[in-house]
Design a protein around this motif. Structure first.
Motif, short mmCIF file in Angstrom:
data_model
loop_
_atom_site.label_atom_id
_atom_site.label_comp_id
_atom_site.label_asym_id
_atom_site.label_seq_id
_atom_site.Cartn_x
_atom_site.Cartn_y
_atom_site.Cartn_z
N ARG A 49 0.81 -1.21 0.00
CA ARG A 49 0.00 0.00 0.00
C ARG A 49 0.85 1.27 0.00
O ARG A 49 0.44 2.30 -0.52
N LYS A 50 2.06 1.18 0.56
CA LYS A 50 2.92 2.37 0.62
C LYS A 50 3.26 2.88 -0.78
O LYS A 50 3.38 4.09 -1.00
N VAL A 51 3.41 1.96 -1.73
CA VAL A 51 3.70 2.36 -3.11
C VAL A 51 2.49 3.05 -3.72
O VAL A 51 2.60 4.10 -4.38
N VAL A 52 1.30 2.47 -3.50
CA VAL A 52 0.06 3.06 -4.02
C VAL A 52 -0.16 4.45 -3.44
O VAL A 52 -0.46 5.40 -4.17
N ASP A 53 0.03 4.59 -2.14
CA ASP A 53 -0.20 5.89 -1.49
C ASP A 53 0.79 6.94 -1.98
O ASP A 53 0.43 8.12 -2.12
N THR A 54 2.02 6.52 -2.21
CA THR A 54 3.01 7.47 -2.76
C THR A 54 2.60 7.93 -4.15
O THR A 54 2.68 9.11 -4.48
N GLY A 55 2.12 6.98 -4.97
CA GLY A 55 1.65 7.34 -6.30
C GLY A 55 0.47 8.30 -6.24
O GLY A 55 0.41 9.28 -7.00
N LEU A 56 -0.47 8.03 -5.35
CA LEU A 56 -1.64 8.91 -5.20
C LEU A 56 -1.23 10.32 -4.76
O LEU A 56 -1.89 11.30 -5.11
N GLU A 379 -17.97 -21.32 -27.54
CA GLU A 379 -19.09 -21.38 -26.60
C GLU A 379 -18.66 -21.58 -25.15
O GLU A 379 -19.29 -21.05 -24.23
N ASP A 380 -17.60 -22.36 -24.92
CA ASP A 380 -17.22 -22.65 -23.54
C ASP A 380 -16.21 -21.66 -22.98
O ASP A 380 -15.64 -21.88 -21.91
N ALA A 381 -15.98 -20.54 -23.70
CA ALA A 381 -15.08 -19.51 -23.17
C ALA A 381 -15.70 -18.89 -21.91
O ALA A 381 -16.85 -18.44 -21.93
N ASN A 382 -14.95 -18.92 -20.83
CA ASN A 382 -15.41 -18.41 -19.54
C ASN A 382 -14.51 -17.23 -19.17
O ASN A 382 -13.44 -17.40 -18.59
N ILE A 383 -14.92 -16.02 -19.56
CA ILE A 383 -14.05 -14.84 -19.48
C ILE A 383 -14.49 -13.93 -18.34
O ILE A 383 -15.66 -13.57 -18.23
N LEU A 384 -13.51 -13.56 -17.51
CA LEU A 384 -13.79 -12.71 -16.35
C LEU A 384 -12.94 -11.43 -16.43
O LEU A 384 -11.75 -11.44 -16.11
N PRO A 385 -13.52 -10.31 -16.87
CA PRO A 385 -12.78 -9.04 -16.83
C PRO A 385 -12.71 -8.53 -15.38
O PRO A 385 -13.72 -8.54 -14.68
N ILE A 386 -11.54 -8.12 -14.95
CA ILE A 386 -11.37 -7.57 -13.60
C ILE A 386 -10.65 -6.22 -13.69
O ILE A 386 -9.59 -6.12 -14.33
N ASP A 387 -11.24 -5.21 -13.07
CA ASP A 387 -10.63 -3.89 -13.03
C ASP A 387 -9.73 -3.78 -11.81
O ASP A 387 -10.08 -4.21 -10.71
N TYR A 388 -8.57 -3.18 -12.02
CA TYR A 388 -7.63 -2.93 -10.92
C TYR A 388 -7.38 -1.43 -10.81
O TYR A 388 -7.07 -0.78 -11.81
N ASP A 389 -7.53 -0.89 -9.62
CA ASP A 389 -7.16 0.50 -9.36
C ASP A 389 -6.86 0.65 -7.87
O ASP A 389 -6.89 -0.32 -7.11
N SER A 390 -6.57 1.88 -7.47
CA SER A 390 -6.09 2.11 -6.10
C SER A 390 -7.15 1.84 -5.05
O SER A 390 -6.82 1.62 -3.87
N SER A 391 -8.43 1.84 -5.44
CA SER A 391 -9.50 1.63 -4.45
C SER A 391 -10.19 0.28 -4.60
O SER A 391 -11.14 -0.01 -3.87
N ALA A 392 -9.72 -0.55 -5.53
CA ALA A 392 -10.36 -1.85 -5.76
C ALA A 392 -10.10 -2.79 -4.59
O ALA A 392 -9.01 -2.79 -4.00
#
Length: 410
Positions: A49-56, A379-392
């Motif tokens: 988290r220290k890296v994220v907070d520095t970036g923010l 047809e059997d493709a099971n795709i999961l999009p996931i968003d990543y950000d500082s508050s996720a």
């Protein structure tokens, strides 16, 4: 307005160059390749988290999440007291394309100025001739060494991901990877790792070494990982996605970094055909692409050793996107992201995590936006999009992945 510092020829002897972390195997090899050219370098491994907070603190929170992380990691390192900032330089890649990643270097300069490190020079790693950097000579020898590092890194990443879930004795695969990483780094520093014949020799030896690993034949859920290049590969960006999947008793696979490099070279060829351009640059890009194809063939030949199945070639991966998404769609990961989802599905990794920074427009179009189209084709493709950000929420992300795996098991 201040004039930013330039990496001079004198700094080559006095300065340590810091890399942002992304692919552990690849970047250790790239570091050794750079050191073999007379530079001092270090890959940053700070996380949390220290890296994220520095970036923010030093980057506007609506900017691309990878930029926030990379800049946060750099400034956090400079603030740590570990480095003499009068003898430290930073390095960032710069593609020169339409993605915001081309502007990270300018955001980093603003962040450094705010943090009081305006004296720290930044090296732009690019083949476009961007940025003044008289002390950093990206010549053909250095490029060949970097590309050799990518081939070795892709081979080690492919084999460890393929074998780790099935090894009889836990830790065997990672021990072999560590052994080869040490050996290859030493060879780079001695200038003995980058010719085509040498790459061919060691790639085959690496595969042969992994082929001796004792494995248990089992059926496991197979998961593919695609997405924006930094979030897809960097544990800092994806909340240690790979470590999490290793605990879920499944096999996962990531497309190699060479795919993206070939895509970047191929993008100029496509743009020239569509819009015209500089014939000299077209010829240079064509020659570069042919060299990349030679390297890719070495990798595929080495990983064709039984019992392995080699990665799909770039040309075949590209062909899967034909009539699905236009090749002119090449901002960010562009059509390649769609093509990699199709390739993974056809290779048996039909459970796919699409890891993308929140608000990354190119990725949302060719990632999340292509899910329904891909499911029409597979047809059997099971795709999961996931968003990543500082508050996720990491817990929420991991619970969604567990649900995807539970669906796959049922």
């Amino acid at each position: 307005m201040y004039k930013f510092p330039v990496f001079t020829k004198e700094m080559k002897k006095t300065h340590t160059i810091l890399f942002p972390g992304m692919l552990p195997l690849h970047f250790d090899l790239l570091k050794s390749a750079l050191e073999s050219c007379g530079y001092k370098a270090e890959v940053l491994e700070t996380t949390g988290r220290k890296v994220v907070d520095t970036g923010l603190k030093y980057v506007n929170n609506d900017i691309c999440y990878p930029a926030l992380l990379v800049i946060g990691q750099f400034i956090n390192a400079l603030k740590s007291g570990k480095y003499d900032t009068s003898r430290t330089a930073l390095i960032l890649t710069q593609t020169g394309g339409g993605c915001r990643a081309s502007n990270y270097i300018h955001l980093l300069r603003k962040g450094l100025e705010k943090a009081g490190f305006h004296n720290v020079p930044i090296i732009s790693l690019n083949v476009q001739g961007l940025e003044e950097q008289p002390g950093f000579d990206l010549d053909m020898t250095m490029l060949r060494k970097f590309l050799a590092a990518v081939i070795y890194g892709d081979a080690l990443m492919h084999l460890t991901n393929k074998l780790r879930p099935y090894e009889t004795v836990k830790g065997t695969v990672d021990a072999i990877a560590d052994k080869w990483l040490g050996k290859l780094c030493a060879l780079f520093k001695d200038g003995k790792a980058h010719t085509l014949d040498t790459i061919r020799h060691f790639a085959k030896n690496i595969a042969a070494d992994f082929a001796d690993v004792q494995i248990k034949v089992q059926d496991k859920i197979k998961v593919g990982i695609v997405g924006e290049i930094y979030i897809k590969y960097a544990g800092l960006g994806n909340n240690d996605l790979e470590k999490f999947l290793q605990k879920q008793d499944c096999e996962y696979m990531l497309p190699g970094l060479m795919n993206f490099i070939m895509y970047c070279a191929d993008t100029y060829l496509t743009d020239y055909k569509l819009y015209g351009g500089d014939i000299f640059k077209y010829g240079t890009a064509k020659a570069a692409f042919l060299y990349l194809e030679k390297l890719e063939k070495i990798l595929i030949d080495a990983l064709s050793l039984p019992p392995f199945s080699p990665p799909t070639s770039y040309a075949e991966t590209k062909s899967l996107a034909k009539d699905v998404v236009g090749y002119g769609n090449n901002m960010g990961e562009g059509w390649l992201l769609t093509a990699e989802m199709l390739e993974l599905s056809k290779s048996g990794y039909n459970n796919i995590i699409c890891a993308q920074p929140f608000g990354c427009l190119p990725n949302h179009i060719v990632g999340r936006g292509m899910v329904n189209k891909i499911k029409e084709l597979i047809e059997d493709a099971n795709i999961l999009p996931i968003d990543y950000d500082s508050s996720a929420s990491k817990v929420n992300q991991e619970n969604r992945i567990k649900l995807m795996l539970a669906t796959a098991r049922n």
